[in-house]
Design a protein around this motif. Structure first.
Motif, short mmCIF file in Angstrom:
data_model
loop_
_atom_site.label_atom_id
_atom_site.label_comp_id
_atom_site.label_asym_id
_atom_site.label_seq_id
_atom_site.Cartn_x
_atom_site.Cartn_y
_atom_site.Cartn_z
N ALA A 1 0.83 -1.21 0.00
CA ALA A 1 0.00 0.00 0.00
C ALA A 1 0.86 1.25 0.00
N LEU A 2 1.95 1.25 0.78
CA LEU A 2 2.85 2.40 0.81
C LEU A 2 3.44 2.65 -0.57
N ARG A 3 3.88 1.59 -1.22
CA ARG A 3 4.47 1.74 -2.56
C ARG A 3 3.43 2.23 -3.57
N ARG A 4 2.22 1.72 -3.46
CA ARG A 4 1.15 2.12 -4.39
C ARG A 4 0.82 3.60 -4.23
N ILE A 5 0.74 4.07 -2.98
CA ILE A 5 0.44 5.48 -2.75
C ILE A 5 1.58 6.36 -3.25
N ALA A 6 2.81 5.94 -3.03
CA ALA A 6 3.95 6.71 -3.53
C ALA A 6 3.92 6.82 -5.05
N GLU A 7 3.56 5.72 -5.70
CA GLU A 7 3.47 5.74 -7.16
C GLU A 7 2.35 6.68 -7.62
N GLU A 8 1.21 6.61 -6.94
CA GLU A 8 0.09 7.49 -7.30
C GLU A 8 0.46 8.96 -7.10
N GLN A 9 1.20 9.25 -6.03
CA GLN A 9 1.60 10.63 -5.73
C GLN A 9 2.82 11.07 -6.52
N GLN A 10 3.43 10.12 -7.24
CA GLN A 10 4.67 10.38 -7.98
C GLN A 10 5.75 10.95 -7.06
N LEU A 11 5.88 10.28 -5.90
CA LEU A 11 6.87 10.66 -4.90
C LEU A 11 7.68 9.43 -4.51
N PRO A 12 8.87 9.63 -3.96
CA PRO A 12 9.67 8.48 -3.53
C PRO A 12 8.99 7.71 -2.40
N VAL A 13 9.25 6.42 -2.36
CA VAL A 13 8.76 5.61 -1.24
C VAL A 13 9.61 5.94 -0.02
N PRO A 14 8.98 6.34 1.09
CA PRO A 14 9.79 6.64 2.28
C PRO A 14 10.44 5.38 2.85
N ASP A 15 11.48 5.58 3.62
CA ASP A 15 12.08 4.46 4.33
C ASP A 15 11.08 3.87 5.32
N VAL A 16 11.39 2.69 5.82
CA VAL A 16 10.55 2.03 6.81
C VAL A 16 11.35 1.89 8.10
N SER A 17 10.76 2.36 9.20
CA SER A 17 11.40 2.29 10.52
C SER A 17 10.36 1.86 11.53
N PRO A 18 10.04 0.57 11.61
CA PRO A 18 8.95 0.13 12.47
C PRO A 18 9.33 0.08 13.94
N ARG A 19 8.31 0.13 14.78
CA ARG A 19 8.46 -0.20 16.20
C ARG A 19 7.80 -1.56 16.40
N ILE A 20 8.57 -2.51 16.92
CA ILE A 20 8.05 -3.85 17.11
C ILE A 20 8.10 -4.22 18.59
N LYS A 21 7.30 -5.19 18.98
CA LYS A 21 7.31 -5.66 20.35
C LYS A 21 8.67 -6.27 20.69
N LEU A 22 8.96 -6.35 21.97
CA LEU A 22 10.10 -7.14 22.46
C LEU A 22 9.58 -7.96 23.63
N ARG A 23 9.09 -9.14 23.30
CA ARG A 23 8.51 -10.04 24.30
C ARG A 23 9.13 -11.42 24.10
N LEU A 24 10.13 -11.74 24.90
CA LEU A 24 10.84 -13.01 24.78
C LEU A 24 10.06 -14.10 25.52
N THR A 25 9.79 -15.20 24.82
CA THR A 25 9.03 -16.31 25.42
C THR A 25 9.88 -17.58 25.40
N PRO A 26 9.63 -18.50 26.34
CA PRO A 26 10.44 -19.72 26.37
C PRO A 26 10.10 -20.70 25.26
N ARG A 27 8.89 -20.60 24.71
CA ARG A 27 8.46 -21.50 23.63
C ARG A 27 8.02 -20.67 22.43
N PRO A 28 8.10 -21.22 21.23
CA PRO A 28 7.70 -20.47 20.03
C PRO A 28 6.26 -19.98 20.13
N THR A 29 6.04 -18.77 19.65
CA THR A 29 4.70 -18.19 19.58
C THR A 29 4.07 -18.58 18.25
N GLY A 30 2.78 -18.87 18.26
CA GLY A 30 2.09 -19.42 17.10
C GLY A 30 1.70 -18.41 16.05
#
Length: 305
Positions: A209-238
Protein backbone atom coordinates in the motif's frame (compact mmCIF):
# COMPACT_ATOMS: atom_id res chain seq x y z
CA UNK A 1 19.88 -0.79 9.91
CA UNK A 2 19.84 1.11 13.20
CA UNK A 3 18.38 -0.22 16.43
CA UNK A 4 16.44 1.68 19.06
CA UNK A 5 14.48 1.09 22.25
CA UNK A 6 11.14 2.50 23.41
CA UNK A 7 11.61 3.58 27.03
CA UNK A 8 8.72 3.24 29.53
CA UNK A 9 7.94 6.88 30.33
CA UNK A 10 4.72 5.99 32.16
CA UNK A 11 3.53 3.93 35.10
CA UNK A 12 4.62 3.62 38.75
CA UNK A 13 8.20 2.70 37.81
CA UNK A 14 8.63 5.84 35.69
CA UNK A 15 10.75 8.34 37.62
CA UNK A 16 13.43 10.79 36.51
CA UNK A 17 16.15 8.49 37.82
CA UNK A 18 14.59 5.45 36.14
CA UNK A 19 14.31 7.20 32.78
CA UNK A 20 17.90 8.40 33.01
CA UNK A 21 18.97 4.87 33.92
CA UNK A 22 17.16 3.41 30.92
CA UNK A 23 18.65 5.97 28.53
CA UNK A 24 22.18 5.53 29.82
CA UNK A 25 21.99 1.72 29.71
CA UNK A 26 20.60 1.78 26.18
CA UNK A 27 23.37 4.20 25.17
CA UNK A 28 26.08 2.08 26.84
CA UNK A 29 24.89 -1.04 24.98
CA UNK A 30 25.34 0.79 21.68
CA UNK A 31 21.71 1.16 20.66
CA UNK A 32 21.17 4.02 18.26
CA UNK A 33 17.91 5.47 19.63
CA UNK A 34 16.13 5.94 22.94
CA UNK A 35 12.52 6.89 22.27
CA UNK A 36 9.41 7.70 24.31
CA UNK A 37 5.68 7.80 23.63
CA UNK A 38 3.01 10.48 24.09
CA UNK A 39 -0.23 11.07 25.95
CA UNK A 40 -1.44 14.30 27.49
CA UNK A 41 -4.82 13.64 29.16
CA UNK A 42 -4.93 10.28 30.93
CA UNK A 43 -8.60 9.48 30.44
CA UNK A 44 -9.83 6.01 31.52
CA UNK A 45 -9.30 4.56 28.03
CA UNK A 46 -5.70 5.80 28.05
CA UNK A 47 -5.07 4.75 31.66
CA UNK A 48 -6.20 1.23 30.82
CA UNK A 49 -3.11 0.89 28.61
CA UNK A 50 -0.78 3.56 29.97
CA UNK A 51 -1.09 3.94 33.76
CA UNK A 52 -0.14 7.20 35.47
CA UNK A 53 2.16 8.96 35.91
CA UNK A 54 2.97 9.79 32.30
CA UNK A 55 6.06 11.89 31.59
CA UNK A 56 5.67 14.30 28.68
CA UNK A 57 7.85 13.07 25.81
CA UNK A 58 9.22 16.43 24.74
CA UNK A 59 10.07 17.54 28.27
CA UNK A 60 11.62 14.14 28.95
CA UNK A 61 13.78 14.22 25.83
CA UNK A 62 14.94 17.78 26.53
CA UNK A 63 16.18 16.54 29.91
CA UNK A 64 17.71 13.33 28.50
CA UNK A 65 19.56 15.42 25.91
CA UNK A 66 21.73 16.69 28.76
CA UNK A 67 22.07 13.29 30.43
CA UNK A 68 23.18 11.34 27.34
CA UNK A 69 25.93 12.01 24.83
CA UNK A 70 25.60 9.81 21.74
CA UNK A 71 22.26 8.01 21.58
CA UNK A 72 19.57 9.41 19.29
CA UNK A 73 16.46 10.69 21.04
CA UNK A 74 12.99 10.54 19.59
CA UNK A 75 9.24 10.32 19.96
CA UNK A 76 7.27 7.23 19.08
CA UNK A 77 5.08 9.10 18.53
CA UNK A 78 4.10 12.73 19.17
CA UNK A 79 0.33 13.09 18.69
CA UNK A 80 0.19 15.99 16.26
CA UNK A 81 -3.28 17.46 17.03
CA UNK A 82 -2.61 17.78 20.79
CA UNK A 83 -0.27 20.78 20.57
CA UNK A 84 -0.11 23.92 18.45
CA UNK A 85 2.37 23.21 15.63
CA UNK A 86 4.37 26.39 16.21
CA UNK A 87 4.97 25.35 19.80
CA UNK A 88 5.77 21.75 18.81
CA UNK A 89 8.21 22.95 16.15
CA UNK A 90 9.98 25.25 18.58
CA UNK A 91 10.33 22.67 21.36
CA UNK A 92 11.48 20.00 18.90
CA UNK A 93 14.08 22.38 17.45
CA UNK A 94 15.27 23.17 20.99
CA UNK A 95 15.72 19.45 21.71
CA UNK A 96 17.66 19.05 18.49
CA UNK A 97 19.90 21.92 19.63
CA UNK A 98 20.32 20.58 23.17
CA UNK A 99 21.25 17.15 21.79
CA UNK A 100 23.50 18.49 19.00
CA UNK A 101 21.35 17.03 16.23
CA UNK A 102 20.26 13.72 17.78
CA UNK A 103 16.48 14.23 17.66
CA UNK A 104 14.00 12.14 15.63
CA UNK A 105 10.44 13.40 15.35
CA UNK A 106 7.98 10.53 15.28
CA UNK A 107 4.45 11.80 14.65
CA UNK A 108 0.95 10.45 14.20
CA UNK A 109 -2.72 11.45 14.34
CA UNK A 110 -3.66 9.65 17.58
CA UNK A 111 -6.54 7.37 18.50
CA UNK A 112 -8.05 8.01 21.96
CA UNK A 113 -11.40 9.78 21.42
CA UNK A 114 -11.78 10.63 25.10
CA UNK A 115 -8.38 12.27 25.18
CA UNK A 116 -9.26 14.40 22.15
CA UNK A 117 -12.49 15.44 23.87
CA UNK A 118 -10.65 16.39 27.07
CA UNK A 119 -8.29 18.57 25.04
CA UNK A 120 -11.07 20.14 22.96
CA UNK A 121 -9.72 18.76 19.68
CA UNK A 122 -12.15 17.23 17.14
CA UNK A 123 -11.36 13.53 16.95
CA UNK A 124 -13.07 13.12 13.57
CA UNK A 125 -10.79 15.77 12.04
CA UNK A 126 -7.54 14.41 13.46
CA UNK A 127 -6.20 13.25 10.08
CA UNK A 128 -6.67 16.59 8.32
CA UNK A 129 -5.35 18.47 11.35
CA UNK A 130 -2.29 16.22 11.49
CA UNK A 131 -1.49 16.78 7.82
CA UNK A 132 -1.64 20.53 8.24
CA UNK A 133 0.19 20.64 11.55
CA UNK A 134 3.05 18.51 10.27
CA UNK A 135 3.42 20.71 7.19
CA UNK A 136 3.43 23.78 9.44
CA UNK A 137 6.05 22.26 11.73
CA UNK A 138 8.32 21.58 8.78
CA UNK A 139 7.81 25.15 7.54
CA UNK A 140 8.94 26.46 10.94
CA UNK A 141 12.07 24.32 10.82
CA UNK A 142 12.97 25.36 7.28
CA UNK A 143 13.40 29.12 7.67
CA UNK A 144 14.23 31.74 10.29
CA UNK A 145 11.02 33.55 9.32
CA UNK A 146 8.11 31.27 8.44
CA UNK A 147 4.59 31.67 7.11
CA UNK A 148 1.83 29.10 6.66
CA UNK A 149 -1.76 29.25 5.47
CA UNK A 150 -4.23 26.45 6.19
CA UNK A 151 -7.74 25.62 7.32
CA UNK A 152 -6.64 24.67 10.85
CA UNK A 153 -3.60 26.88 11.41
CA UNK A 154 -2.27 30.03 9.79
CA UNK A 155 0.56 32.40 10.63
CA UNK A 156 2.77 34.93 8.89
CA UNK A 157 6.32 36.11 9.36
CA UNK A 158 7.05 34.25 12.58
CA UNK A 159 10.64 34.26 13.79
CA UNK A 160 11.15 30.59 14.54
CA UNK A 161 14.73 30.32 15.81
CA UNK A 162 16.70 28.65 17.05
CA UNK A 163 16.45 26.42 14.03
CA UNK A 164 17.27 22.72 14.41
CA UNK A 165 20.86 21.58 14.02
CA UNK A 166 19.71 19.07 11.41
CA UNK A 167 18.77 20.76 8.16
CA UNK A 168 16.14 21.24 6.92
CA UNK A 169 14.89 19.60 10.13
CA UNK A 170 14.98 16.45 12.22
CA UNK A 171 13.99 13.20 10.50
CA UNK A 172 10.22 12.74 10.50
CA UNK A 173 8.91 9.22 11.11
CA UNK A 174 5.18 9.07 10.42
CA UNK A 175 3.21 6.50 12.37
CA UNK A 176 -0.14 4.91 11.64
CA UNK A 177 -1.56 2.14 9.48
CA UNK A 178 -4.54 3.81 7.77
CA UNK A 179 -4.52 5.00 4.14
CA UNK A 180 -4.39 8.57 5.44
CA UNK A 181 -1.35 7.79 7.56
CA UNK A 182 0.40 6.18 4.61
CA UNK A 183 -0.33 9.22 2.44
CA UNK A 184 1.05 11.43 5.22
CA UNK A 185 4.21 9.33 5.37
CA UNK A 186 4.70 9.60 1.61
CA UNK A 187 4.06 13.35 1.40
CA UNK A 188 5.63 14.58 4.61
CA UNK A 189 7.76 11.83 6.13
CA UNK A 190 11.30 10.60 5.84
CA UNK A 191 10.19 7.18 7.09
CA UNK A 192 7.02 5.24 7.76
CA UNK A 193 6.86 4.11 11.40
CA UNK A 194 4.28 1.32 11.80
CA UNK A 195 3.87 -0.21 15.25
CA UNK A 196 2.80 -3.62 16.56
CA UNK A 197 2.27 -5.41 13.25
CA UNK A 198 2.70 -8.96 12.03
CA UNK A 199 5.27 -9.85 9.41
CA UNK A 200 2.52 -11.02 7.05
CA UNK A 201 0.65 -7.71 7.35
CA UNK A 202 3.79 -5.65 6.82
CA UNK A 203 4.94 -7.55 3.73
CA UNK A 204 1.51 -8.36 2.26
CA UNK A 205 -0.55 -5.27 3.06
CA UNK A 206 1.35 -2.33 4.54
CA UNK A 207 4.39 -2.09 2.29
CA UNK A 208 2.47 -2.75 -0.97
CA UNK A 209 0.00 0.00 0.00
CA UNK A 210 2.85 2.40 0.81
CA UNK A 211 4.47 1.74 -2.56
CA UNK A 212 1.15 2.12 -4.39
CA UNK A 213 0.44 5.48 -2.75
CA UNK A 214 3.95 6.71 -3.53
CA UNK A 215 3.47 5.74 -7.16
CA UNK A 216 0.09 7.49 -7.30
CA UNK A 217 1.60 10.63 -5.73
CA UNK A 218 4.67 10.38 -7.98
CA UNK A 219 6.87 10.66 -4.90
CA UNK A 220 9.67 8.48 -3.53
CA UNK A 221 8.76 5.61 -1.24
CA UNK A 222 9.79 6.64 2.28
CA UNK A 223 12.08 4.46 4.33
CA UNK A 224 10.55 2.03 6.81
CA UNK A 225 11.40 2.29 10.52
CA UNK A 226 8.95 0.13 12.47
CA UNK A 227 8.46 -0.20 16.20
CA UNK A 228 8.05 -3.85 17.11
CA UNK A 229 7.31 -5.66 20.35
CA UNK A 230 10.10 -7.14 22.46
CA UNK A 231 8.51 -10.04 24.30
CA UNK A 232 10.84 -13.01 24.78
CA UNK A 233 9.03 -16.31 25.42
CA UNK A 234 10.44 -19.72 26.37
CA UNK A 235 8.46 -21.50 23.63
CA UNK A 236 7.70 -20.47 20.03
CA UNK A 237 4.70 -18.19 19.58
CA UNK A 238 2.09 -19.42 17.10
CA UNK A 239 0.39 -17.97 14.02
CA UNK A 240 -0.65 -14.34 14.07
CA UNK A 241 2.13 -13.28 16.42
CA UNK A 242 3.39 -9.74 16.25
CA UNK A 243 6.90 -9.01 15.08
CA UNK A 244 9.25 -9.17 18.06
CA UNK A 245 7.25 -11.70 20.07
CA UNK A 246 8.52 -15.24 20.64
CA UNK A 247 11.73 -17.09 21.20
CA UNK A 248 15.15 -15.60 20.60
CA UNK A 249 15.24 -17.47 17.29
CA UNK A 250 11.89 -16.00 16.23
CA UNK A 251 12.96 -12.48 17.19
CA UNK A 252 16.20 -13.00 15.27
CA UNK A 253 14.20 -14.05 12.21
CA UNK A 254 11.99 -10.96 12.55
CA UNK A 255 14.98 -8.64 12.65
CA UNK A 256 16.45 -10.46 9.68
CA UNK A 257 13.21 -9.94 7.77
CA UNK A 258 13.28 -6.20 8.47
CA UNK A 259 16.91 -6.05 7.40
CA UNK A 260 16.06 -7.85 4.16
CA UNK A 261 13.19 -5.40 3.57
CA UNK A 262 15.67 -2.54 3.76
CA UNK A 263 14.38 -1.00 6.98
CA UNK A 264 16.25 2.13 8.01
CA UNK A 265 15.75 1.39 11.70
CA UNK A 266 13.79 -0.78 14.10
CA UNK A 267 12.64 0.31 17.56
CA UNK A 268 12.29 -2.51 20.10
CA UNK A 269 9.37 -2.00 22.46
CA UNK A 270 9.51 -3.78 25.84
CA UNK A 271 6.76 -1.62 27.35
CA UNK A 272 3.71 -3.88 26.64
CA UNK A 273 0.86 -1.36 27.06
CA UNK A 274 -1.66 -2.60 29.60
CA UNK A 275 0.91 -4.40 31.74
CA UNK A 276 1.64 -2.93 35.16
CA UNK A 277 5.40 -3.50 35.08
CA UNK A 278 5.78 -5.58 38.21
CA UNK A 279 8.93 -5.47 40.34
CA UNK A 280 11.96 -6.78 38.49
CA UNK A 281 10.51 -6.16 35.05
CA UNK A 282 12.99 -3.44 34.10
CA UNK A 283 15.98 -5.64 34.96
CA UNK A 284 14.57 -8.47 32.82
CA UNK A 285 13.89 -6.17 29.87
CA UNK A 286 17.40 -4.74 30.02
CA UNK A 287 18.84 -8.26 30.21
CA UNK A 288 16.97 -9.17 26.99
CA UNK A 289 18.28 -6.04 25.28
CA UNK A 290 21.80 -6.97 26.40
CA UNK A 291 21.36 -10.51 25.06
CA UNK A 292 20.29 -9.17 21.68
CA UNK A 293 23.44 -7.05 21.46
CA UNK A 294 25.64 -9.98 22.42
CA UNK A 295 24.00 -12.69 20.33
CA UNK A 296 21.73 -11.26 17.62
CA UNK A 297 22.59 -7.75 16.44
CA UNK A 298 25.86 -6.03 15.65
CA UNK A 299 25.06 -2.46 16.59
CA UNK A 300 28.40 -1.11 15.31
CA UNK A 301 27.88 -2.63 11.87
CA UNK A 302 24.14 -1.94 11.91
CA UNK A 303 23.08 -5.45 10.98
CA UNK A 304 21.72 -8.73 12.25
CA UNK A 305 24.50 -11.23 12.89
Amino acid sequence: MKFGVNLPNYGPEATPDALAGWALRVESMGYHYAMVSDHVALTPEVQHLFPAPFYDPLATLAWLAGVTRTVGLGTTVTILPYRHPVHTARVAANIDRFSNGRFVFGAAAGWAAGEFAALGVPHHRRGAISDEYLAAIKACWADEVASFEGAHVSFRDLHTGPLPVQRPGPPVWVGGHSPGALRRAVRLGDAWHPTSVTGDWLTGVGLPALRRIAEEQQLPVPDVSPRIKLRLTPRPTGPGRLLGEGTLAQITDDLGLLQDLGARAVVLDPTYPGDRREAGRTARDLDVLETLVKEVIDVDAGRVR
